[in-house]
Scaffold this motif. Sequence first.
Motif, PDB file in Angstrom:
ATOM      1  N   SER A   4       0.209 -12.131  -6.074  1.00  0.00           N
ATOM      2  CA  SER A   4       0.051 -10.678  -5.946  1.00  0.00           C
ATOM      3  C   SER A   4       1.372  -9.980  -5.689  1.00  0.00           C
ATOM      4  N   LYS A   5       2.224 -10.610  -4.899  1.00  0.00           N
ATOM      5  CA  LYS A   5       3.523 -10.010  -4.591  1.00  0.00           C
ATOM      6  C   LYS A   5       4.340  -9.864  -5.868  1.00  0.00           C
ATOM      7  N   ASP A   6       4.333 -10.896  -6.709  1.00  0.00           N
ATOM      8  CA  ASP A   6       5.051 -10.828  -7.983  1.00  0.00           C
ATOM      9  C   ASP A   6       4.487  -9.728  -8.875  1.00  0.00           C
ATOM     10  N   LEU A  24       9.045   6.277  -7.870  1.00  0.00           N
ATOM     11  CA  LEU A  24       8.611   4.989  -7.330  1.00  0.00           C
ATOM     12  C   LEU A  24       7.943   5.212  -5.975  1.00  0.00           C
ATOM     13  N   THR A  25       6.650   5.398  -6.020  1.00  0.00           N
ATOM     14  CA  THR A  25       5.864   5.572  -4.795  1.00  0.00           C
ATOM     15  C   THR A  25       4.827   4.460  -4.723  1.00  0.00           C
ATOM     16  N   MET A  26       4.347   4.209  -3.539  1.00  0.00           N
ATOM     17  CA  MET A  26       3.297   3.201  -3.369  1.00  0.00           C
ATOM     18  C   MET A  26       2.055   3.613  -4.175  1.00  0.00           C
ATOM     19  N   ARG A  27       1.787   4.901  -4.217  1.00  0.00           N
ATOM     20  CA  ARG A  27       0.632   5.393  -4.981  1.00  0.00           C
ATOM     21  C   ARG A  27       0.819   5.117  -6.470  1.00  0.00           C
ATOM     22  N   LEU A  40      -1.115  -2.362  -0.765  1.00  0.00           N
ATOM     23  CA  LEU A  40       0.257  -2.824  -1.013  1.00  0.00           C
ATOM     24  C   LEU A  40       0.963  -3.212   0.285  1.00  0.00           C
ATOM     25  N   TYR A  41       0.544  -2.584   1.367  1.00  0.00           N
ATOM     26  CA  TYR A  41       1.181  -2.854   2.656  1.00  0.00           C
ATOM     27  C   TYR A  41       0.819  -4.235   3.209  1.00  0.00           C
ATOM     28  N   ASN A  42      -0.126  -4.917   2.581  1.00  0.00           N
ATOM     29  CA  ASN A  42      -0.393  -6.308   2.945  1.00  0.00           C
ATOM     30  C   ASN A  42       0.747  -7.214   2.469  1.00  0.00           C
ATOM     31  N   HIS A  43       1.512  -6.738   1.496  1.00  0.00           N
ATOM     32  CA  HIS A  43       2.592  -7.531   0.913  1.00  0.00           C
ATOM     33  C   HIS A  43       3.986  -6.994   1.248  1.00  0.00           C
ATOM     34  N   PHE A  44       4.069  -5.686   1.434  1.00  0.00           N
ATOM     35  CA  PHE A  44       5.352  -5.037   1.743  1.00  0.00           C
ATOM     36  C   PHE A  44       5.129  -4.072   2.890  1.00  0.00           C
ATOM     37  N   LYS A  45       5.875  -4.281   3.981  1.00  0.00           N
ATOM     38  CA  LYS A  45       5.645  -3.459   5.167  1.00  0.00           C
ATOM     39  C   LYS A  45       6.067  -2.004   4.973  1.00  0.00           C
ATOM     40  N   ASP A  46       7.035  -1.793   4.058  1.00  0.00           N
ATOM     41  CA  ASP A  46       7.515  -0.437   3.799  1.00  0.00           C
ATOM     42  C   ASP A  46       8.253  -0.410   2.464  1.00  0.00           C
ATOM     43  N   LYS A  47       8.712   0.752   2.091  1.00  0.00           N
ATOM     44  CA  LYS A  47       9.410   0.906   0.816  1.00  0.00           C
ATOM     45  C   LYS A  47      10.712   0.106   0.784  1.00  0.00           C
ATOM     46  N   GLN A  48      11.405   0.000   1.919  1.00  0.00           N
ATOM     47  CA  GLN A  48      12.640  -0.773   1.979  1.00  0.00           C
ATOM     48  C   GLN A  48      12.395  -2.233   1.623  1.00  0.00           C
ATOM     49  N   ILE A  54      12.697  -5.993  -5.142  1.00  0.00           N
ATOM     50  CA  ILE A  54      13.124  -5.632  -6.502  1.00  0.00           C
ATOM     51  C   ILE A  54      14.574  -6.071  -6.711  1.00  0.00           C
ATOM     52  N   ALA A  55      15.425  -5.837  -5.724  1.00  0.00           N
ATOM     53  CA  ALA A  55      16.833  -6.251  -5.820  1.00  0.00           C
ATOM     54  C   ALA A  55      16.929  -7.766  -5.974  1.00  0.00           C
TER      55      ALA A  55
END
Length: 191
Positions: A4-6, A24-27, A40-48, A54-55
Amino acid sequence: MANSKDMIIEAAIAVLNDKGIDGLTMRAIADKLGIKAASLYNHFKDKQSLYDAIAERICNNTKPSCGLVDPKRYLIEQAELFRRELLKVQDSVKIITASPPLTPTRIELVKNDLLCFINLGVKKENCIIAARLFYNHILSFVSDETTMVSERWDDANPFIAVFGEDYKPLSNDEQFIRGLETLFAGYKILE
């Protein structure tokens, strides 16, 4: 379902390529995946943390195949691979500069780069300068390459104005390599 993260990272890159970093928003990512943004927050705690992922994905395909035996060749190959990967993702330079190199692939690349600079004769205390110059060249070149509109120069090309008809423009690839060669010549000062 694959990792899912990928899938989220791939969807985020698709959103970047479609809407840029401002879109590029979570929505927008959730809409692309057909899920709720909150999941999405189950996989990424925040946009950073998403930027970091992505980097890392961008850098995954920038490991030179030549190994560290020839440090100059290694660095040139890495620069070319990094440029190629950056050009695949809209606003990738902004993502990379907003994300410190603290992920596994990026840490490995930086360590290898520092070893290459040492093997090229750069003093240890100057290696950070050499690395910054190296990455600044790549990132600023890609930024210019993706934002400058060369067609607008046809009527008022400053190079033709200065050099006349003798001016023969270089391709972006040639300019990129010449810039790297100039850096390598300059690294001699840091020995």
